[in-house]
Write an enzyme that holds these catalytic residues in place. Structure first.
Site, PDB file in Angstrom:
ATOM      1  N   LYS A 207       0.844  -1.205   0.000  1.00  0.00           N
ATOM      2  CA  LYS A 207       0.000   0.000   0.000  1.00  0.00           C
ATOM      3  C   LYS A 207       0.875   1.248   0.000  1.00  0.00           C
ATOM      4  O   LYS A 207       1.521   1.563   0.991  1.00  0.00           O
ATOM      5  CB  LYS A 207      -0.926   0.032   1.214  1.00  0.00           C
ATOM      6  N   GLU A 281      10.278   0.853  10.251  1.00  0.00           N
ATOM      7  CA  GLU A 281      11.305   1.861   9.988  1.00  0.00           C
ATOM      8  C   GLU A 281      10.608   3.195  10.184  1.00  0.00           C
ATOM      9  O   GLU A 281       9.752   3.576   9.389  1.00  0.00           O
ATOM     10  CB  GLU A 281      11.849   1.677   8.567  1.00  0.00           C
ATOM     11  N   CYS A 315      13.792  10.303   6.567  1.00  0.00           N
ATOM     12  CA  CYS A 315      13.724   9.845   7.958  1.00  0.00           C
ATOM     13  C   CYS A 315      15.084   9.969   8.643  1.00  0.00           C
ATOM     14  O   CYS A 315      15.160  10.176   9.843  1.00  0.00           O
ATOM     15  CB  CYS A 315      13.201   8.421   8.023  1.00  0.00           C
TER      16      CYS A 315
END
Ligand code: NAI
Ligand code: MG
Length: 501
Positions: A207, A281, A315
């Site tokens: 997704k 993560e 990130c």
């Protein structure tokens, strides 16, 4: 397939180059726009299940927009629980009927084929990535798309060599992997997740994020064109509700998630007590540390790359800068000078350094933190670069005179915003850099090898870059400590979450 008139409008607009300027405060460049006439986009995208595009059960669609123009690009199907069930059943059947039985060498060939097709269509994929997500074309062209192909090539090679990856053990696939990805590296995250899963003999339901579904849907076309057995890869679109339905589906054997720590925690709770495997993560607040013996000019380039690359939507962005006191003035002077040459603007322009913030919501979040930083007493520095009047843009920002207790130092902003602190000793900077709930990455800049090794062993972060920042490779594992998550993706380590013994 028909090209959307929307895209044409985009081109006309950007050719005008009036609204979307390419101007830094130091230099003026003539626009150098990547052409968009070679891309093919439909007006509407359905769900990719069993190698076919199928309408969603609810018949509901949502818009994906171009964050640089705020205009709609296409309508995207919203998958509900029934659609999720259909996709998972299709992945389960494909797993049992074909994929786990297929000779690993044959699996490898399919994965190679996907890698080659990504390469062949890289120009188109790069432009679509930039239009849908707002990142500069230079990045999608030179980083996202080549690295995505790289991951498929790399894991294709492992498919028939798994016994060498896990010596004296016999790795078995797990089954159906449910994979949920964010909007900062859409195609690359899809590659990080799909390639090792397939190489180990699992099937997939992926997704993508609701603001950046287009390259995943293009990947669906590639997968269909590669003649992968139906159901081996299914790609379903929707927002958090769709993701939650995938997480809780009983026939999903493994969840791989990249995104916010908040949603990571919800997922962890949702699967507690089941035997689903999980890798997370999550966010980060990574330290970039400049010692006084560092090559300062290179370090300044590394700071810029660490936080302004991809608008800080990374990130592992080097969002906390630590400068040793004796070189503080020099680093700040050079950093401000370099920032003045950064161009914020049209992501399709090859001159652009900082593109559009991915969504209105994300821009609002960044603005919230800009206000907060000022309220907390930090001193703010922004270049007076021209921002386009339409679209979601943010000037590169420094917060000077910050301290450990400031929320802007502790919380993930996910934008082009850098907080700056000083330090005197190695012990002090290790203590400060590790004093965060996160632990994804760090950068160390020094001339001394011994200092680098000392720092890498003491930093509580999954990646430590030495005299560089934000460098990725398919062979190299990536992942976090603490609230940045667990499990590794990439490299040999990236196979482990997709096998059982
Ligand atoms: P998010 O974590 O909500 O979204 C990431 C993915 O998870 C999307 O595909 C989303 O549809 C899905 N999702 C959302 N709720 C879910 C649920 N309950 N169950 C299953 N899947 C779900 O991230 P969002 O809201 O887009 O961004 C918020 C903040 O998260 C950012 O400001 C940033 O700080 C952080 N973030 C971190 C990323 C990273 O790479 N570590 C990537 C994206 C955001
Ligand atoms: Mg979009």
């Amino acid at each position: 397939m028909a090209k959307t008139t929307q895209i044409k409008k985009d081109i006309e607009k950007s050719n005008g180059a009036v609204k979307i300027t390419t101007k830094s405060t130091q230099w003026n460049y003539s626009p150098s726009l990547e052409s968009t006439d070679h891309i093919q986009l439909a007006k509407r995208y359905d769900l990719f299940i069993n190698n076919q595009f199928v309408k969603p059960n609810s018949n509901k669609y949502f818009d994906t927009i171009n964050p640089a123009t705020e205009e709609k690009i296409a309508e995207i199907a919203e998958a509900d629980e029934k659609d999720v069930d259909k996709a998972v059943q299709s992945a389960k059947t494909a797993y049992e009927k074909y994929w786990k039985k297929l000779h690993p060498r044959e699996r490898g060939k399919y994965i190679y084929r996907i890698a080659r097709m990504i390469q062949e269509r890289s120009r188109e994929l790069a432009v679509i990535e930039t239009i849908d997500g707002g990142k500069p074309i230079r990045e999608s062209r030179d980083i996202d798309i080549p690295l995505a192909a790289n991951h498929f090539f790399y894991y294709a090679g492992w498919a028939d060599k798994l016994q060498f990856a896990f010596l004296n053990r016999t790795p078995e696939p797990i089954g159906v992997a449910g994979q949920i990805i964010p909007w900062n590296f859409p195609l690359l995250m899809a590659a990080w997740k799909i390639a090792p899963a397939l190489a180990c003999g699992n099937t997939v339901v992926l997704k993508p994020a609701e603001t950046t579904p287009l390259t995943a849907l293009k990947l669906a076309e590639i997968i269909r064109d590669c003649d992968l057995p139906p159901g081996v890869v299914n790609i379903i679109t929707g927002a958090g509700k769709t993701g939650a339905a995938l997480v809780k589906h009983p026939n999903v054997n493994k969840i791989a998630f990249t995104g916010s720590t908040e949603v990571g925690k919800i997922i962890q709770k949702a699967i507690a007590g089941t035997n689903k495997k999980l890798t997370l993560e999550l966010g980060g607040k990574s330290a970039n540390i400049i010692f006084d013996d560092a090559p300062i000019n290179e370090a300044v380039e590394g700071i810029i790359n660490g936080i302004f690359f991809n608008q800080g939507h990374v990130c592992c962005a080097g969002s906390r800068l630590f400068i040793q006191e004796s070189v503080y003035d020099e680093v700040i002077r050079k950093l401000k000078h370099r920032m003045k040459s950064l161009i914020v603007g049209n992501p399709l322009d090859k001159n652009t350094d900082i593109g559009a913030i991915n969504s209105k919501q994300q821009l609002e979040k960044i603005h919230y933190y800009l206000d907060l930083g000022v309220k907390e007493g930090a001193s703010i520095y922004q270049t007076d670069c021209a921002l386009p009047s339409k679209g979601y843009f943010c000037a590169p920002t420094l917060f000077l005179e910050t301290s450990q207790s400031h929320r802007i130092v502790q919380e993930e902003i996910f934008g082009p915003v850098l907080t700056i602190q000083t330090f005197r000793t190695v012990e002090e900077v290790i203590e400060k850099a590790n004093n965060t709930p996160y632990g994804l990455a760090a950068g160390v800049w020094t001339d001394k090898g011994s200092k680098i090794f000392n720092m890498t062993s003491k930093m509580r972060s999954g990646v430590v870059w030495a005299n560089t920042y934000n460098k990725f490779d398919a062979t190299s594992p990536f992942g976090g400590y603490k609230e940045s998550g667990f499990g590794r993706e990439g490299g040999l380590h990236g196979l482990l979450p997709y096998v059982k013994f």
